[in-house]
Design an enzyme around this catalytic site. Structure first.
Site, PDB file in Angstrom:
ATOM      1  N   TYR A 147      18.587 -46.441  -8.736  1.00 35.15           N
ATOM      2  CA  TYR A 147      18.246 -47.669  -9.465  1.00 35.15           C
ATOM      3  C   TYR A 147      16.747 -47.924  -9.317  1.00 35.15           C
ATOM      4  CZ  TYR A 147      18.110 -52.672 -10.640  1.00 35.15           C
ATOM      5  OH  TYR A 147      17.824 -53.895 -11.205  1.00 35.15           O
ATOM      6  N   ASP A 240      10.206 -44.051  -5.448  1.00 39.04           N
ATOM      7  CA  ASP A 240      10.492 -45.479  -5.523  1.00 39.04           C
ATOM      8  C   ASP A 240      10.989 -45.910  -4.144  1.00 39.04           C
ATOM      9  OD1 ASP A 240      11.373 -48.023  -5.906  1.00 39.04           O
ATOM     10  OD2 ASP A 240      12.561 -47.601  -7.696  1.00 39.04           O
ATOM     11  N   LYS A 268      10.204 -55.729  -1.868  1.00 33.40           N
ATOM     12  CA  LYS A 268      10.986 -56.210  -0.725  1.00 33.40           C
ATOM     13  C   LYS A 268      10.127 -56.447   0.533  1.00 33.40           C
ATOM     14  CE  LYS A 268      15.168 -54.197  -2.697  1.00 33.40           C
ATOM     15  NZ  LYS A 268      16.174 -55.135  -3.135  1.00 33.40           N
TER      16      LYS A 268
HETATM   17  N1  PMP Z   1      13.644 -49.952  -7.164  1.00 33.37           N
HETATM   18  C1  PMP Z   1      14.501 -49.941  -6.134  1.00 33.37           C
HETATM   19  C2  PMP Z   1      14.700 -48.685  -5.369  1.00 33.37           C
HETATM   20  C3  PMP Z   1      15.193 -51.099  -5.786  1.00 33.37           C
HETATM   21  O1  PMP Z   1      16.023 -51.075  -4.751  1.00 33.37           O
HETATM   22  C4  PMP Z   1      14.979 -52.282  -6.527  1.00 33.37           C
HETATM   23  C5  PMP Z   1      15.711 -53.562  -6.199  1.00 33.37           C
HETATM   24  N2  PMP Z   1      16.935 -53.426  -5.601  1.00 33.37           N
HETATM   25  C6  PMP Z   1      14.070 -52.242  -7.577  1.00 33.37           C
HETATM   26  C7  PMP Z   1      13.423 -51.071  -7.875  1.00 33.37           C
HETATM   27  C8  PMP Z   1      13.775 -53.467  -8.372  1.00 33.37           C
HETATM   28  O2  PMP Z   1      13.092 -54.394  -7.593  1.00 33.37           O
HETATM   29  P1  PMP Z   1      13.116 -55.960  -7.990  1.00 33.37           P
HETATM   30  O3  PMP Z   1      14.532 -56.398  -7.832  1.00 33.37           O
HETATM   31  O4  PMP Z   1      12.167 -56.587  -7.007  1.00 33.37           O
HETATM   32  O5  PMP Z   1      12.612 -56.051  -9.380  1.00 33.37           O
END
Ligand code: PMP
Length: 431
Positions: A147, A240, A268
């Protein structure tokens, strides 16, 4: 002080359903996959959340990852309070984000340049744009099971052909001809895509520790092969690390694996519980970003001083106290103890962990490395366990595919209490 908190969870959710889609502002909060009414929390403190009814829960969701020091860490609170008395948002150059940028670039060698944004999604969206700008290629390759936020082009899954166009996973997103999807942990399938489509692909983006669809732990050799294959075709590698960054290792998964990406995204933990994300990488790519170069990227609230002060305070404290390393050990012990408790009550469930991220799932015959490996009873049996845990005062993230997080505030004493509660909850898994 209690504006908006009057009423119990059920009443508040009924009100919410009238004003927000599904009553929530991010889907998992609606408890759709575990059923029942979402709990409304009005306070957070260290390892605990407190509901509007006044019940305290040991919280393993931790806002889905940002709170590595726990909720409202006193040092972060002091920094944020000081910032509240100093400046909120100025839309101009300021020294606060500079400190965090210097910290990141001095700790992560491949992050030669960084740009702050307000979420992980924005970080991914921008990194993909840089990769396209740098290579002049249009396609992005991602993995089924990873994701990357709600960027249009990332809301896709594998369609009919591995290397073909794929259908969108969300309404409102055009079927993406720009995104190719590869299965995780299947090197021959990936190599075929590299061979057949390699020269069209700007970047491959991956969670080096996939943690949004359970915890799909990959081998180092596999990630190395993914990276080596990409480099042979001139494909940029984007890690990511929105979940894994500054949590599984001081240098994230890149540090744990000893593999450096060309570009990386964070969110995060980097914002210490406030809205912040960033993307960055080699200077030769980041020099393409406006105003240095032609890849446009901007934001009214980008590098918000409250968020960057929370972030730098979190990261400095974590480094000074060795939080990341200590939490890894604490999580391994918690994992092993919880496995023991499952065995004790005869539940055929287990726990996987990397760093301070853990995932509770049924025992499988081989390591779960892709969505194809999920045990069949995972989705059906988790909701009863989730609700049994809630009754025991333990709040897990509300979904079978969500991981859990330990924070610095999860002391041995709190973890012992959580283990007792989870052991009693595990009775429902005894089938
Ligand atoms: N990339 C990864 C690996 C994530 O875990 C997340 C959020 N769970 C995101 C992108 C998106 O981040 P945000 O919810 O702060 O937009």
């Amino acid at each position: 002080m209690d504006v908006g908190t009057r009423g119990n969870s059920k009443e508040l959710f009924e009100r919410s359903l009238k004003v927000a889609p599904g009553g929530v502002h991010s889907p998992v909060r609606a408890f759709k996959s575990v059923g029942g009414t979402p709990i409304f929390f009005s306070r957070s403190d260290g390892a605990y959340l407190e509901s509007v009814e006044g019940t305290r829960y040991i919280d393993f969701c931790q806002s889905f990852g940002p709170m590595i020091l726990g909720h409202r860490d006193p040092d972060v609170k002091a920094a944020v309070s000081d910032m509240l008395d100093t400046a909120w948002s100025m839309g101009a150059c300021e020294p606060y984000s500079l400190e965090l940028a210097e910290w990141i670039t001095s700790r992560l060698p491949f992050m030669e340049n960084v740009r702050f944004v307000s979420s992980g999604t924005e970080a991914v969206m921008s990194a993909l744009r840089v990769a396209r700008g740098a290579t002049g290629r249009q396609k992005i390759l991602k993995f089924d099971g990873c994701y990357h936020g709600h960027v249009d082009s990332m809301l896709v899954k594998a369609g009919s052909g591995l290397a073909g166009a794929v259908a969108s996973d969300s309404a409102g997103v055009s079927d993406s001809q720009e995104t190719l999807v590869a299965p995780l942990n299947d090197l021959p399938a990936l190599e075929k895509i590299y061979r057949e489509r390699g020269k069209e692909i700007a970047a491959i983006i991956l969670e080096p520790l996939p943690a949004n669809f359970g915890l799909l732990i990959q081998t180092k050799e596999y990630i190395q092969a993914v990276v080596d294959g990409a480099r042979k075709e001139g494909i940029l590698v984007i890690f990511d690390e929105v979940i894994s960054g500054f949590r599984v290792h001081p240098k994230g998964m890149a540090g744990l694996l000893g593999i450096e990406p060309d570009l990386a995204t964070y969110g995060k933990v980097v914002g210490g519980g406030f809205p912040l994300g960033c993307f960055g990488g080699r200077k030769k790519y980041m020099d393409l970003v406006a105003p240095s170069g032609p890849v446009y990227q901007a934001g009214t609230l980008s590098a918000n001083p409250i968020s960057t002060r929370a972030g730098i305070t979190t990261l400095r404290k974590a480094e000074k106290l060795g939080v990341i390393e200590a939490l890894t050990k604490r999580t391994e012990k918690f994992r092993d103890d919880l496995i023991g408790r499952f065995q004790k009550v005869g539940a055929k469930w287990t726990v996987s962990s990397v760093g301070s991220i853990f995932w509770i799932h049924p025992i499988a015959s081989s390591p779960i490395r892709s969505p194809l490996d999920f045990p069949p009873n995972l989705r059906a049996d988790f909701p009863a366990f989730f609700h049994a845990a809630v009754k025991e005062g333990v709040y897990l993230a509300p979904g079978a595919f969500e991981v859990g997080f330990l924070s610095w505030a999860h002391t041995d004493e709190i973890l012992a209490k959580a283990l007792d509660g989870l052991e009693r909850a595990a009775i429902v898994l005894k089938k």
